[in-house]
Design a protein around this motif. Sequence first.
Motif, mmCIF file in Angstrom:
data_model
loop_
_atom_site.group_PDB
_atom_site.id
_atom_site.type_symbol
_atom_site.label_atom_id
_atom_site.label_comp_id
_atom_site.label_asym_id
_atom_site.label_seq_id
_atom_site.Cartn_x
_atom_site.Cartn_y
_atom_site.Cartn_z
ATOM 1 N N UNK A 165 128.135 16.720 26.759
ATOM 2 C CA UNK A 165 128.974 17.108 25.618
ATOM 3 C C UNK A 165 128.255 18.097 24.697
ATOM 4 N N UNK A 166 126.981 18.392 24.998
ATOM 5 C CA UNK A 166 126.200 19.267 24.128
ATOM 6 C C UNK A 166 125.582 18.532 22.957
ATOM 7 N N UNK A 185 131.504 20.097 20.513
ATOM 8 C CA UNK A 185 131.788 21.261 19.666
ATOM 9 C C UNK A 185 132.160 22.418 20.589
ATOM 10 N N UNK A 186 133.402 22.463 21.037
ATOM 11 C CA UNK A 186 133.793 23.493 22.000
ATOM 12 C C UNK A 186 133.841 24.887 21.391
ATOM 13 N N UNK A 187 133.737 25.878 22.258
ATOM 14 C CA UNK A 187 133.891 27.273 21.846
ATOM 15 C C UNK A 187 135.295 27.442 21.272
ATOM 16 N N UNK A 219 133.460 22.927 28.624
ATOM 17 C CA UNK A 219 134.226 22.904 27.370
ATOM 18 C C UNK A 219 135.137 21.689 27.268
ATOM 19 N N UNK A 220 135.576 21.156 28.401
ATOM 20 C CA UNK A 220 136.463 19.983 28.362
ATOM 21 C C UNK A 220 135.729 18.736 27.880
#
Length: 157
Positions: free
Chosen positions: A95-96, A153-155, A148-149
């Motif tokens: 998830x980053x 903190x998505x773009x 991204x899914x």
Amino acid sequence: MIRATLSAALIAATFVTAAAADCAPDAVELRGDWGQARFAVAVADDPDERAQGLMGVEEMPAMSGMIFLYDRPQPASFWMRNTLIPLDMIFLDRSGTVTRIHENAEPLDETPIPGGDAVLAVLELNGGMAGRLGIAPGSELRHPGLPQEHAAWPCGQ
């Protein structure tokens, strides 16, 4: 009224476009309770680039680093063989989200630095930078190389 609505829509579209533009392959953004920071990064996303890493680099600008990206979460361990500058290693899940930080890894030390069992990315920064900024486990990283899914903190946000 229509003019105000169109102006608001244009401002919103501009903001979304600017946010998406901020999510570039050569940069990462980190955020947390401590604030937010942006770093210029080189990307290591294949075995040869990951093996080379920052070996031989004699100095790195303050707000720069390297992000190592893997195809899937996996155990990851780093060392400092042939690395000439102290580094902070920031380990991230799919998830980053920062799961672990190893601060000030010693140049040329070959002692393994474990990052965990489900590492999808590792961000290397100049030694001491994570502490100076307050980057800690739970901080979130944004980069287009993360899925991204699953991104915390998505773009585009």
